[in-house]
Design a protein around this motif. Structure first.
Motif, PDB file in Angstrom:
ATOM      1  N   UNK A 245      18.226  21.856   4.968  1.00  0.00           N
ATOM      2  CA  UNK A 245      17.181  22.608   4.269  1.00  0.00           C
ATOM      3  C   UNK A 245      16.709  21.847   3.031  1.00  0.00           C
ATOM      4  N   UNK A 246      17.631  21.216   2.331  1.00  0.00           N
ATOM      5  CA  UNK A 246      17.251  20.431   1.152  1.00  0.00           C
ATOM      6  C   UNK A 246      16.451  19.205   1.572  1.00  0.00           C
ATOM      7  N   UNK A 247      16.814  18.609   2.698  1.00  0.00           N
ATOM      8  CA  UNK A 247      16.062  17.453   3.188  1.00  0.00           C
ATOM      9  C   UNK A 247      14.636  17.862   3.548  1.00  0.00           C
ATOM     10  N   UNK A 295      11.617  28.373   4.479  1.00  0.00           N
ATOM     11  CA  UNK A 295      10.259  28.205   4.996  1.00  0.00           C
ATOM     12  C   UNK A 295       9.226  28.853   4.078  1.00  0.00           C
ATOM     13  N   UNK A 296       9.566  30.010   3.524  1.00  0.00           N
ATOM     14  CA  UNK A 296       8.658  30.653   2.569  1.00  0.00           C
ATOM     15  C   UNK A 296       8.526  29.804   1.304  1.00  0.00           C
ATOM     16  N   UNK A 297       9.622  29.213   0.866  1.00  0.00           N
ATOM     17  CA  UNK A 297       9.588  28.368  -0.322  1.00  0.00           C
ATOM     18  C   UNK A 297       8.753  27.105  -0.068  1.00  0.00           C
ATOM     19  N   UNK A 298       8.825  26.573   1.148  1.00  0.00           N
ATOM     20  CA  UNK A 298       8.033  25.384   1.477  1.00  0.00           C
ATOM     21  C   UNK A 298       6.542  25.707   1.457  1.00  0.00           C
ATOM     22  N   UNK A 299       6.216  26.888   1.908  1.00  0.00           N
ATOM     23  CA  UNK A 299       4.819  27.314   1.865  1.00  0.00           C
ATOM     24  C   UNK A 299       4.341  27.409   0.416  1.00  0.00           C
ATOM     25  N   UNK A 300       5.172  27.972  -0.440  1.00  0.00           N
ATOM     26  CA  UNK A 300       4.835  28.067  -1.862  1.00  0.00           C
ATOM     27  C   UNK A 300       4.719  26.671  -2.483  1.00  0.00           C
TER      28      UNK A 300
END
Length: 306
Positions: A245-247, A295-300
């Motif tokens: 997830x960090x990658x 995934x929500x954080x990546x969108x943000x």
């Protein structure tokens, strides 16, 4: 769900849980709901309300209360009015008391993972194939913490037993190497989290400063993934999911308009999310939920940094 386990007497341990037939990696061994939870919201993990606990125990069915009172009491000759508390503290997992799960004994390298996505319902999932007749073992500690032998031994003292699992029986150079790899992996993961916090907190940091940091921390993540997949294989699947997830997040930063930079690995954030989901699917709903959160954080992230 047909139970593939039984509670049995384990030599030198008292009661434990044995597999009555083969169990495959990723298979759900047991699902159950918490029947007691006296933890004080906002308190430490071991802080609970004793009077509230006693009321909960009194409301259990006759059979459940009988089973609860039959569990291990570290001070059977102690004050009778504290018996519920002693049993509860000794047999409760992170989010509450689960009657059947409480029969599982500990290993620092467990073959099952107990997790809860809502602190009410727990699932126990096999982390590897388990043979018929093999003891089903869970970790009383968070394997994602990647603690050393001495650190684990200190925490296990609260249950008043000495762990003699595969990891705790390592000696000499093998033990030192295992401890060193654990420290290296957890320090890498912690430093990556600190980097994420700093970039999100101070978005005025110049891209030319952040770009080499992204590259450096991605290298740390690669090293950590290799450690968890080889040197520490099977010791912390949770940490491996966290690493993927960090990658994914580091790649997302590198692909953003603000920090555009080429990494040593040409895989995309979706590739690493797929790896995380594949591993998480073999561990339980909570870990898939962690993937959804990322995934929500990546969108943000893409909305913020382009």
């Amino acid at each position: 769900m047909v139970a593939k386990f039984e509670v049995a007497d384990i030599p030198g341990k008292g009661f434990g849980m044995l597999a009555t037939e083969g169990i495959q990696r990723g298979e759900t061994v047991l699902e159950e709901s918490v029947i007691l939870n006296a933890r004080v919201v906002g308190g430490k993990d071991d802080f609970h309300n004793t009077s509230f606990l006693n009321r909960q125990v009194s409301l259990l069915s006759v059979q459940d209360r009988k089973e609860f009172l039959s569990l291990n009491d570290l001070e059977p000759d102690g004050p009778a009015e504290m018996k519920n508390e002693r049993i509860y503290v000794n047999n409760t997992f992170f989010d509450g008391f689960y009657l059947k799960s409480s029969r599982m004994n500990h290993s620092c390298k467990p073959n099952v993972m107990l997790s809860s996505d809502d602190t009410v319902h727990a699932e126990i999932v096999a982390l590897r194939d388990i043979l018929e007749g093999e003891e089903i073992l869970v970790s009383y500690l968070r394997t994602s913490a990647l603690e050393t032998k001495d650190e684990r031994s200190e925490k296990i003292k609260k249950w008043k037993f000495e762990c003699n699992c595969e990891l705790c029986c390592l000696e000499g150079e093998d033990q030192l190497r295992n401890d060193q790899k654990r420290k290296e992996a957890r320090n890498n993961l912690k430093s990556i989290d600190t980097f994420f916090d700093e970039v999100w907190r101070d978005q005025t940091i110049l891209p030319e400063i952040v770009r080499p940091l992204i590259m450096g921390f991605f290298t740390k993540a690669e090293d950590t993934q290799k450690i968890l997949s080889s040197d520490l294989q099977g010791e912390s699947s949770a940490a491996l999911v966290s690493t993927y997830l960090k990658m994914a997040e580091l790649v997302a930063f590198s692909e953003s308009e603000k920090f555009q930079i080429l990494l040593s690995d040409n895989r995309t954030q979706e590739d690493f999310m797929d790896l995380a989901r594949k591993e998480a699917a073999l561990m339980g709903k909570m870990f898939l939920s962690n993937c959804n959160t990322t995934e929500r954080e990546l969108k943000e992230l893409h909305e913020e940094f382009g």
